[in-house]
Design a protein around this motif. Structure first.
Motif, PDB file in Angstrom:
ATOM      1  N   ALA A  82       0.751  -1.221   0.006  1.00  0.00           N
ATOM      2  CA  ALA A  82      -0.051  -0.092  -0.118  1.00  0.00           C
ATOM      3  C   ALA A  82       0.702   1.168  -0.094  1.00  0.00           C
ATOM      4  N   ASP A  83       1.919   1.470   0.559  1.00  0.00           N
ATOM      5  CA  ASP A  83       2.812   2.606   0.708  1.00  0.00           C
ATOM      6  C   ASP A  83       3.800   2.741  -0.138  1.00  0.00           C
ATOM      7  N   ASN A  84       3.940   1.798  -1.093  1.00  0.00           N
ATOM      8  CA  ASN A  84       4.919   1.741  -2.435  1.00  0.00           C
ATOM      9  C   ASN A  84       4.438   2.520  -3.442  1.00  0.00           C
ATOM     10  N   PRO A  85       4.963   3.817  -3.755  1.00  0.00           N
ATOM     11  CA  PRO A  85       4.426   4.482  -4.769  1.00  0.00           C
ATOM     12  C   PRO A  85       4.735   3.872  -6.304  1.00  0.00           C
ATOM     13  N   LYS A  86       5.546   2.971  -6.454  1.00  0.00           N
ATOM     14  CA  LYS A  86       5.985   2.122  -7.551  1.00  0.00           C
ATOM     15  C   LYS A  86       4.777   1.361  -7.958  1.00  0.00           C
ATOM     16  N   PHE A  87       3.748   0.806  -7.204  1.00  0.00           N
ATOM     17  CA  PHE A  87       2.958   0.048  -7.437  1.00  0.00           C
ATOM     18  C   PHE A  87       1.571   0.546  -7.721  1.00  0.00           C
ATOM     19  N   ILE A  88       0.879   0.129  -8.582  1.00  0.00           N
ATOM     20  CA  ILE A  88      -0.714   0.759  -8.841  1.00  0.00           C
ATOM     21  C   ILE A  88      -1.445  -0.503  -8.923  1.00  0.00           C
ATOM     22  N   ILE A  89      -2.372  -0.582  -7.986  1.00  0.00           N
ATOM     23  CA  ILE A  89      -3.396  -1.752  -7.929  1.00  0.00           C
ATOM     24  C   ILE A  89      -4.334  -1.582  -8.872  1.00  0.00           C
ATOM     25  N   LYS A  90      -4.768  -2.342  -9.847  1.00  0.00           N
ATOM     26  CA  LYS A  90      -5.503  -2.122 -10.825  1.00  0.00           C
ATOM     27  C   LYS A  90      -6.811  -2.794 -10.602  1.00  0.00           C
ATOM     28  N   THR A  91      -7.166  -3.335  -9.283  1.00  0.00           N
ATOM     29  CA  THR A  91      -8.194  -4.010  -8.917  1.00  0.00           C
ATOM     30  C   THR A  91      -9.028  -3.152  -7.982  1.00  0.00           C
ATOM     31  N   PRO A  92     -10.436  -3.155  -7.852  1.00  0.00           N
ATOM     32  CA  PRO A  92     -11.172  -2.512  -6.848  1.00  0.00           C
ATOM     33  C   PRO A  92     -10.882  -3.215  -5.348  1.00  0.00           C
ATOM     34  N   GLU A  93     -11.048  -2.119  -4.500  1.00  0.00           N
ATOM     35  CA  GLU A  93     -10.309  -2.297  -3.037  1.00  0.00           C
ATOM     36  C   GLU A  93     -11.715  -3.082  -2.346  1.00  0.00           C
ATOM     37  N   SER A  94     -12.682  -2.633  -2.280  1.00  0.00           N
ATOM     38  CA  SER A  94     -13.847  -3.228  -1.525  1.00  0.00           C
ATOM     39  C   SER A  94     -14.017  -4.779  -1.678  1.00  0.00           C
ATOM     40  N   ASP A  95     -14.400  -5.376  -0.704  1.00  0.00           N
ATOM     41  CA  ASP A  95     -14.686  -6.653  -0.709  1.00  0.00           C
ATOM     42  C   ASP A  95     -15.705  -7.107  -1.217  1.00  0.00           C
ATOM     43  N   ASP A  96     -16.547  -5.999  -1.673  1.00  0.00           N
ATOM     44  CA  ASP A  96     -18.162  -6.488  -2.412  1.00  0.00           C
ATOM     45  C   ASP A  96     -17.439  -6.397  -3.849  1.00  0.00           C
ATOM     46  N   LEU A  97     -16.300  -6.010  -4.211  1.00  0.00           N
ATOM     47  CA  LEU A  97     -15.996  -5.721  -5.703  1.00  0.00           C
ATOM     48  C   LEU A  97     -14.753  -6.708  -6.027  1.00  0.00           C
ATOM     49  N   SER A  98     -14.104  -7.202  -5.082  1.00  0.00           N
ATOM     50  CA  SER A  98     -13.074  -8.133  -5.351  1.00  0.00           C
ATOM     51  C   SER A  98     -12.665  -9.228  -4.417  1.00  0.00           C
ATOM     52  N   CYS A  99     -11.553 -10.201  -4.603  1.00  0.00           N
ATOM     53  CA  CYS A  99     -11.361 -11.199  -3.667  1.00  0.00           C
ATOM     54  C   CYS A  99      -9.915 -11.527  -3.970  1.00  0.00           C
ATOM     55  N   ALA A 100      -9.877 -13.030  -4.450  1.00  0.00           N
ATOM     56  CA  ALA A 100      -8.409 -13.371  -4.295  1.00  0.00           C
ATOM     57  C   ALA A 100      -7.709 -13.380  -5.668  1.00  0.00           C
ATOM     58  N   ILE A 101      -8.083 -12.418  -6.444  1.00  0.00           N
ATOM     59  CA  ILE A 101      -7.442 -11.989  -7.969  1.00  0.00           C
ATOM     60  C   ILE A 101      -7.257 -10.619  -7.856  1.00  0.00           C
ATOM     61  N   GLN A 102      -5.962 -10.133  -7.964  1.00  0.00           N
ATOM     62  CA  GLN A 102      -5.737  -8.754  -7.970  1.00  0.00           C
ATOM     63  C   GLN A 102      -4.702  -8.404  -8.987  1.00  0.00           C
ATOM     64  N   THR A 103      -4.667  -7.351  -9.702  1.00  0.00           N
ATOM     65  CA  THR A 103      -4.081  -7.087 -10.794  1.00  0.00           C
ATOM     66  C   THR A 103      -3.304  -5.869 -10.501  1.00  0.00           C
ATOM     67  N   LEU A 104      -1.809  -6.030 -10.733  1.00  0.00           N
ATOM     68  CA  LEU A 104      -0.850  -4.938 -10.292  1.00  0.00           C
ATOM     69  C   LEU A 104       0.086  -4.506 -11.126  1.00  0.00           C
ATOM     70  N   GLU A 105       0.262  -2.986 -11.379  1.00  0.00           N
ATOM     71  CA  GLU A 105       1.157  -2.477 -12.186  1.00  0.00           C
ATOM     72  C   GLU A 105       2.456  -1.907 -11.623  1.00  0.00           C
ATOM     73  N   VAL A 106       3.394  -2.400 -12.215  1.00  0.00           N
ATOM     74  CA  VAL A 106       4.765  -1.678 -11.697  1.00  0.00           C
ATOM     75  C   VAL A 106       4.907  -0.429 -12.398  1.00  0.00           C
ATOM     76  N   LYS A 107       4.915   0.620 -11.820  1.00  0.00           N
ATOM     77  CA  LYS A 107       4.902   2.198 -12.572  1.00  0.00           C
ATOM     78  C   LYS A 107       6.130   2.233 -13.411  1.00  0.00           C
ATOM     79  N   GLY A 108       5.910   2.479 -14.637  1.00  0.00           N
ATOM     80  CA  GLY A 108       7.068   2.825 -15.701  1.00  0.00           C
ATOM     81  C   GLY A 108       7.595   1.419 -16.320  1.00  0.00           C
ATOM     82  N   MET A 109       6.993   0.369 -15.983  1.00  0.00           N
ATOM     83  CA  MET A 109       7.424  -0.971 -16.509  1.00  0.00           C
ATOM     84  C   MET A 109       6.287  -1.664 -17.636  1.00  0.00           C
ATOM     85  N   ASN A 110       6.767  -2.121 -18.532  1.00  0.00           N
ATOM     86  CA  ASN A 110       5.825  -3.177 -19.378  1.00  0.00           C
ATOM     87  C   ASN A 110       5.465  -4.133 -18.499  1.00  0.00           C
ATOM     88  N   VAL A 111       4.172  -4.766 -18.533  1.00  0.00           N
ATOM     89  CA  VAL A 111       3.875  -5.840 -17.837  1.00  0.00           C
ATOM     90  C   VAL A 111       4.346  -7.228 -18.305  1.00  0.00           C
TER      91      VAL A 111
END
Length: 424
Positions: free
Chosen positions: A344-373
């Protein structure tokens, strides 16, 4: 039925249990019925317990598997059981294919039905989600000008059947866009409200989208649709087994899921649910003797089929029942929360999945800022043995990370250390 031994991994982990607790064999119909009302094995929800669960899965040496959303692994007891069924079938093929295993197949149907809190007369055992979505899309006698709603994040196996079976007849496929990271279920529900017209006949939707693990409000959409005389078909490939699902409570008409992901069943087996009063609209994809059967079994009548995998599905449900769906549900959300809190506190990571438990669970998509996936995915695998799924569509540019029940917090720590190194 073929006898075999299974490893006792629950020993000493349950509250007050010091003896051996074995995974049961495929149980009797009476026992299966009782399971719906019985409590799962109680235990201390500790990391040591989940380490023992992890020990039931055998991956290649050095592999850290965070790609369950693509394809799951069957635990050792399920592999053992399925191989035993296969040996039994090959020992007397005609006996087991067409007669002796009929009752055992019905036990599997009952186990699956209980797992999803529905009647066994609402469950068919098919091959995968793709087959289920084809079965639905093929069945409807829609007319030119009728409309089917499919949001932009639907999986190809959820859209292509509608394109092939219905769009070619002049049926309009309505493709509204949903927000990538919504803040509430109401925001998503509004997309469907705005897409419905007097010509809408079917809403076909994912329960959880495969791109970033967003959970869609199936129950609320179903309630809205039914007020307008619209049927709702659900692609449950990414949700079935990840968290607790009561299909009657979801109120959808149809639900198709591959059992080889979060149900950890043998590959090539799937689950299809059709609400009792909605079954009349369905036609089997394959016809053989028995196609006039009025029950849901007509939808799985393939004559000769891979019964060891069919029965192996029952063993998978037994495995999950021993752990308990409530415990699996809670663990799925716990791992999601732990992962998000660690980055959560790392500015180099961007979570591309909604945070609420109503809207996501055990799949999370993460971008490393400035890098191609693709670069991140390759580095994770080649340097650290971590397998994830790269997601480039919808501007995600992120690794899809999935947390199966074999993932521990130590595994997540290892993943995060790798991501930190790559990001730096």
């Amino acid at each position: 039925m073929y006898p075999y031994k299974r490893r006792d991994f629950f020993k000493k982990l349950s509250l007050g249990v010091t003896g051996t607790v074995l995974f049961p064999h495929l149980i009797s119909e009476t026992q299966a019925q009782k399971m719906k009302h019985s409590s799962p094995l109680s235990f201390k929800n500790s990391e040591s317990f989940w380490e023992e669960v992890k020990s039931q899965f055998k991956f290649e040496d050095g592999l850290h598997y965070f790609n369950n959303a693509s394809l799951g692994s069957s635990p050792i007891p399920v592999q053992t059981a399925t191989n035993a069924y296969r040996a039994t079938l090959d020992g007397f093929p005609s006996k087991y294919m067409w007669s002796d295993w009929y009752d055992d197949k019905e036990v599997v149907r009952k186990l699956v039905a209980n797992f999803f809190y529905v009647s066994k007369e609402e469950i068919a055992i098919i091959h995968n989600t793709t087959e289920g979505m084809n079965l639905i899309a093929r069945s409807f006698d829609l007319e030119s000008g009728d409309e089917v709603i499919l949001i932009d994040h639907e999986h190809a196996s959820g859209t292509i059947p509608w394109e092939f079976w219905q769009e070619t007849k002049g049926i309009k496929l309505v493709r509204p866009k949903i927000p990538l990271i919504p803040t509430s279920k109401e925001e998503l529900l509004d997309v469907y409200k705005n897409a419905i017209t007097s010509k809408t006949k079917v809403i076909s939707m994912c329960h959880m989208v495969n791109t970033n693990g967003m959970i869609l409000p199936v129950k609320e959409v179903s309630q809205l649709a039914h007020k307008n005389g619209i049927k709702v078909a659900v692609d449950g490939a990414q949700s079935a087994g990840m968290f607790k699902i009561d299909l009657h409570d979801l109120e959808c008409d149809y639900f198709a899921a591959s059992a080889h992901k979060w149900l950890f069943a043998p590959k090539g087996i799937g689950v299809f649910y059709a609400k009792k009063h909605s079954q009349k609209d369905l036609k089997p994809l394959i016809v053989a003797r028995g196609h006039k059967d009025n029950s849901i079994r007509r939808l799985e009548n393939y004559n000769t089929r891979n019964l060891p995998e069919y029965l192996g599905l029952g063993e998978s449900i037994n495995f999950l029942n021993q752990i308990g769906i409530d415990n699996i549900n809670n663990r799925s959300y716990e791992l999601k929360s732990y992962f998000r809190s660690q980055i959560a506190d790392n500015p180099k990571f961007i979570i591309k999945t909604p945070e609420s438990d109503d809207l996501s669970c055990a799949i999370q998509t993460l971008e490393v800022k400035g890098m191609n996936v693709k670069t991140v995915k390759t580095e994770l695998y080649e340097t650290y043995g971590i397998d994830t799924r790269p997601m480039s569509t919808f501007g995600l540019n992120g690794c899809r990370i999935s947390f199966g029940i074999y993932i521990t917090k130590k595994d997540i720590d290892y993943l995060i250390n790798a991501l930190n190194t790559i990001a730096s």
